[in-house]
Structure formats: C-alpha cells, structure tokens
Design an enzyme around this catalytic site. Structure first.
Site, PDB file in Angstrom:
ATOM      1  CB  SER A 579     -42.740  20.150  11.970  1.00  0.00           C
ATOM      2  OG  SER A 579     -41.828  20.268  10.897  1.00  0.00           O
ATOM      3  CE1 TYR A 592     -46.273  23.278   9.072  1.00  0.00           C
ATOM      4  CE2 TYR A 592     -43.877  22.986   9.020  1.00  0.00           C
ATOM      5  CZ  TYR A 592     -45.152  22.459   9.151  1.00  0.00           C
ATOM      6  OH  TYR A 592     -45.312  21.118   9.369  1.00  0.00           O
TER       7      TYR A 592
END
Length: 702
Positions: A579, A592
């Site tokens: 990501s 995250y």
C-alpha cells in the site's frame, strides 16, 4: 427409442428424436449433432481424434448447377465440440479427380496441398489429411472413430482374424498404413472387393463406419463398438489375470494424493529444463490397475499404437523407480535422485530421433517425457498448457485400455518405431505446429493469488488468465471465492478456501495447486484487511489481527511457495500487494501502516535472499482502490473519511484530487502493474516497488 437405447451397455445412446425434429432435415446440422454426441463419450473416440462427414447436393456458386459437396471435420478440432466453422467443405468430384494425378506414397504431402483446390467454401477450415478417406467412400454419412475397444482388436497380433470372426465378414481389414491419400484408395478398394460390408477396421488405428442417413451411421457406429466392447469384457481374466495380475498395491487414496502433491513440483522442474510445462495428475482406477501390474515392465516400453495416442503422449512413458512411500520432506534430494532417470529418458529419446530421422526431418523436439508413471500412486502428464496436459493423460488411459484389451484376446502390438517416428516428425504435422498461434506472455505459468475473491485479487486473476497463465485463487471468504471463480475460465482456474494465518491451511492450498497444475511460478500476496483508528482507539486485538493477516500471512504463504519454487528449480515471482501507506505517514493509521511497512521491507529482505535461486520479489503499492473492494465497505471508509473531515461518498473524488495525475485508481490498474512485473519484460528486476497511486509525492521511493 427405449428398446434401442437399452440395447447398449458399453457406449452411450444419446440420439434425441425431439431435438432432431428441430433440425428439420438439415444434413449438415445432423452431421454436427451426430459428431457432438459421439465425441461426448471418450469410449467412442478420444479428444481431437477421428473425423466425421456427410455429403450433400449444393448449388455451385459459379455455374449455378447442382454439385455434390462433402462436409468433413477440418484440420485440428474435436468432434465433441465441432461446429460449422470447424468443417472443411469440398467438391467431391474434384477430390476424386485427384486420383488421376496421384504419383504414389512418396508424394503424399503434395496431395494435401491440392485439397485446397477442391474447396467449395474457400473460407472453410483447412482440409485434414483424412479428407480422401471420406471422399473415396460413396456413403452420405461416414464416421472415422478411435474407440478403445476397437483399437484393442486392431492393435492385437491376431487382429485381422479376430475381426473377421467377430463381425462375420461384415468389417473389412486394412493393415496399418499412415493416414493419407493412398489409405483412401485402400478403403475404396476394400469396399469394392466386399460391397456389402458395414465398416472397415484400420490395423492399429481405428474404425470407419457409414450409413445413408445420419442416424443410420450413428447406430452402425454404436453397434460395431458395442460388439467389440462386449467381446473384450468377456475375455478379461478368462485366460490369465489382467496385465498379469497385481505386482504392487496402491497406497490408500489420501496418501496417494499427498505423495503426488509433494512430488509434482519436483517432476515439473525436471521436465521443464527446456521449456516450462503445466502438469496434471490422476489416480484413476484404470491407471492404477496398469501401473501396479506385473506387465507394466513389459508393456510400457513398447509404446502406444494409435497415432493420436503417441502424438499426444510421446512414444513411451517414463516409469519412476521410486518407492511409493518414500519420504518427500526434502524435495531437492529427490530431484537429484531422479535426475539420472530423466537423463536416461532424454538420451533414449535422442537416440530414437537419430536412429529414425530422415534427410528432411524437422529438428528434434523436447526430449523430456510427457507421461510419468509412479507405481502405487498414479500418473502425471505434462504439456504446454492445462488442457493439453489433461488430454495427454486421457490419451494414455486410452492407450492403457487398448493394451488391456489386446493382451486379453491376443498379444498387444505397438507401431514399429520408424512408422511412429514418421508420423511424429511428419512435415505436415510440423507445418501444423508452425501455424499454431504464438503463445501468450504467461503461457506455461502457474499463479496463486491470496485474497483472490476481493476486487484487486479477482482483477489480478482475470488479467493473468487473459495473458495465458493458469490461476489458483484462495480467500478466507468461501462464498465470495465461489462466486469469483464462476466468472473465470474453469479449465485454467483452481481455488481453495484459505486462512493465510494458518500454516496447515497454506500447505494444503499449495498441495491442491500442485495436484491441479504441477507446481507454481507466481505467487501474489493480496490477502489483507484494513482498520483505520487513531492510536488511543487501536486495540491490541486490532493490532494483532492486522499483523497476523498482512505480515504473518505473507510470511506463511511465501515460505511454502519458496519451498516449491526451489524444488522446481526454474525460478519464479513473488508479488506482494502492499500500500501507499507503507511509505506515507497519514493520520489514524498506525496499525495498518505499520503492517504494510513490514510487508514491504520483508519483500526487500527476501529479494536479497532469494535472488540466487532466480526468484524475484517485488511490491505493488496501490492507493485508494475503492472499486470492488470489500476493505472499503463499512468501518474503514468511515474511518478514512473521518480522518480527512469529509463524508464517505466524497472519498473517491478526494483521493483523485490529491494525486498528480488527478486519476481514480481501479482494480485493473493494479492488475496491470502485477503483469508488468511478471510478464517477462522485467525479468531482471527484483526488490522493486511500483506505486499505482496516481502520483503522490510523499510515496516516491527516492
């Protein structure tokens, strides 16, 4: 209809009168219907084998006069799936006039080129080598089939005598001869000598039957095959045990699958030394009966009989000299143990080529085995794609059936090696191979995708399939996984539920992909989840869940994948879908973002470690892929919207506006990045990161 249907025990009677009424007498459609129902039964003919035809009267587009036209299966194709586009359409009179200029067996190939001058429909499929075999027989409907039961008789030492006695002179016999123009003349001659026969047996090859209507032809074919099947069934075990009886026992079913799954990548690596291959495994009871028998050692080296069989399977299989219960915990040791056996096979194939090649023979093809037999376990087949590997296995089962029948009634006789070579390296076959479409970039590659039911995972699967790969999807959500697979190419797609946090489940998924395809080349770690909370709201459970799925999950999958990649010894690709958050510090994202950063650095570490094995490790960093993503459903979208002080509905526009390109990122964009890394053009790149985020300066790697 019921009486006819119930009269067949060994073949399927599938003629549907109600369906035929809808065809309304269209002879070509009746030909296609007959072909399809015949081809649906592998006891009647093997995949791609045999051909069917009909003759009609058509208006000549040039003269306007009526002309007899033959519709016959063209080069390539399969009667079970035959359509009008797969037919060659030729003038019968022109085909028969070629007899006046035929110069003999040495000039067979030039006749095939002349078939094109006989085309009625110039846009129809290219005529096959069997075209004259249909043209020179006067019947309106003709079947040329390869039934195992019939070939068993045709490939037996007393085949001619058995045929004459069994069919009471109604089936003529023609000794083995390579298909072609002269064989068509031999069929015509046989019919001329016995005008009342109902069919012709081709020694070592197959069967010709006919009828004045499509239905008559169909029934004739079924009756001849049924009679041969019944004759063989009564012979099994009568004089001696089938295949000489059992020499070794099969492992229990689950143990067979476990051993096959462990060995498949080793075998795939050994057969892929010249070009990567896709695998198939079966422990069909017919295979086990043969490979466990006393006669395996005698029959396997003889090779197959029917040309269709050995063109798909090579002239003979490789039989593994390996105990069925051998421990396979160290695949590299097993590979070294088997390498000499494979080298002997390669040398034997090279000698076969040298002993039988002609002055104009094509160069020797891949010398590695296609069929590998492991007594007590099963049969592996390897080819350029999944369908070809599966079909090769089916063909060898056809060959086993033929050997079983021939040995029960007489003695099995394989084709002479020179005859076999002349077909395998026939210039016409070589020309057909050269006309095959160029392979796609990911042909011969096998990919496993975790999180494959999600928007990004499914898009990656679709892209890799489009580019020629076999794809195996995994996901923790079984319902979504099943739905996703329904939308994909079933022949080249496999799937299994998978919780990446459980090592046993990971091992089981890799066992399944090894059984289905032979191993793996590309692993895409796409499984993930997202939790967006500020530090004080992030719980220990949140933290552990993110670390387990994203970091531990990638570790578990990668560790097992590398074990298989090393066993194969042909390199591979690990692609980790991380990501933008692995590189950019954003609000409310500590759990995250940390997991994604760990995922990315793990990739760099493994790139350094695995490079010497030809294993590339690269990262794709998406950002804000909302399309089709379950991550963006519910709390994550709400959390990100809250962090930016906007509503969830405003997120797509917000993310696009913050990028340099002002673009919304879709799942296909991520799939294209994966393909860029595995498609071959970046084969010397590892340890790299491709950002697919529309351009976010904070995520620039350097």
């Amino acid at each position: 209809m019921e009486l006819v249907e119930n009269s067949f025990q060994y073949v399927n009677y599938l003629w549907d009168k109600k369906h035929v009424e809808t065809i309304d007498g269209d002879e070509v459609q009746l030909l296609l219907y007959r072909s399809n129902i015949l081809g649906s039964d592998l006891r009647i003919t093997n995949y791609g084998g045999g051909n069917t035809s009909c003759k009609t009267i058509e208006k000549d587009p040039v003269t306007g006069l009526p002309a007899e036209v033959m519709w016959v299966k063209g080069s390539g194709g399969d009667i079970g799936t035959l359509t009008r586009e797969g037919l060659s359409t030729l003038y019968v009179e022109k085909l028969r006039s070629l007899k006046a200029i035929y110069r003999g067996l040495a000039y067979e190939d030039e006749m095939v080129r002349l078939f094109n001058h006989c085309l009625f429909d110039v846009d129809s499929r290219a005529p096959s080598i069997d075209t004259p075999l249909h043209a020179f027989l006067p019947f309106k409907h003709i079947d040329h089939l390869h039934p195992d039961a019939v070939i068993a008789i045709a490939a037996s030492k007393q085949g001619k005598a058995i045929t004459e006695e069994l069919y009471e002179g109604q089936i003529a016999w023609i000794p083995w001869q390579r298909p072609g123009f002269d064989l068509g003349l031999q069929l015509e001659k046989a019919l001329g000598a016995s005008p009342d026969i109902r069919g012709i047996m081709l020694g070592g090859h197959g069967l010709f039957t006919w009828g004045e209507t499509s239905y008559d032809c169909y029934i004739n074919s079924l009756e001849v095959i049924e009679k041969a099947s019944h004759y063989l069934e009564n012979a099994y075990g009568r004089l001696h045990p089938v295949f000489g009886g059992e020499k070794v026992a099969s492992l229990p079913a689950q143990e067979r699958l476990n051993q096959a799954a462990s060995l498949a990548p080793v075998l795939r690596g050994l057969v892929s030394r010249e070009a990567p291959m896709i695998g198939h495994f079966t422990d069909d009871e017919r295979v086990l009966e043969f490979i466990n028998s006393h006669d395996l050692e005698k029959l396997a080296p003889l090779g197959t009989s029917c040309p269709d069989h050995f063109l798909r399977t090579k002239i003979r299989p490789l039989v593994l000299d390996l105990p069925a219960n051998v421990p396979l915990s160290n695949p590299l040791d097993i590979s070294k143990r088997l390498e000499p056996l494979f080298e002997v096979y390669r040398e034997g194939y090279a000698q076969y080529y040298e002993d039988h090649k002609r002055a104009d023979s094509p160069d020797m093809r891949n010398p590695n085995p296609v069929i590998i037999l492991w007594p007590s376990v099963g049969m592996f087949s390897f080819a350029k794609n999944k369908q070809t590997a599966r079909v090769a296995g089916e063909f060898y089962i056809n060959a086993i059936n033929v050997m079983k029948g021939a040995e029960a009634i007489s003695e099995y006789v394989a084709l002479p090696l020179q005859e076999a070579f002349d077909i395998e390296y026939w210039l016409l076959e070589e020309a057909k191979l050269q006309r095959m479409p160029r392979e796609k970039p990911l042909a011969r590659k096998i990919a496993l995708i975790t999180g494959g039911a999600g928007g990004i995972g499914k898009a990656i699967a679709q892209k890799l399939l489009e580019e020629g790969a076999c794809v195996f999807l995994t996901d923790v959500d079984e319902t979504f996984l099943a739905q996703s697979v329904q939308e994909l190419d079933r022949e080249n797609t496999g799937f299994a539920p998978l919780d990446v946090t459980r090592q046993n489940a990971v091992a089981e998924a890799f066992s399944k992909i090894s059984l289905q395809f032979g191993g793996v080349d590309i692993v895409v770690n796409c499984a993930g989840l997202a939790i967006s909370k500020p530090l004080e709201e992030t719980t220990e459970k949140d933290w552990e869940h993110l670390q387990d799925v994203i970091v531990k999950g990638q570790f578990n999958v990668t560790k097992k994948a590398v074990e298989i990649l090393k066993a194969q010894g042909i390199g591979g690709d690990l692609i980790n879908i991380a990501s933008k958050n692995a590189l950019v510090s954003g609000p409310n994202n500590v759990g995250y973002g940390t997991a994604k950063a760990a995922q990315t650095h793990m990739s760099r570490l493994l790139a350094a470690e695995l490079g010497p094995f030809g294993i590339r490790v690269n990262v794709v960093n998406p950002d804000a892929v909302i399309e089709g993503s379950r991550i963006w459903e519910g709390a994550w979208a709400e959390g990100r919207a809250k962090a930016y002080g906007i509503s969830p509905e405003e997120l797509p526009g917000h993310y696009a506006k913050r990028t340099l390109l002002n673009e919304i990122i879709g799942t296909r964009d991520i799939a294209n990045a994966v393909f860029a890394l595995v498609g071959g053009l970046l084969s010397k790149s590892t340890g790299n990161i491709i950002n697919v985020d529309g351009g976010i300066p904070g995520a620039f790697v350097r």
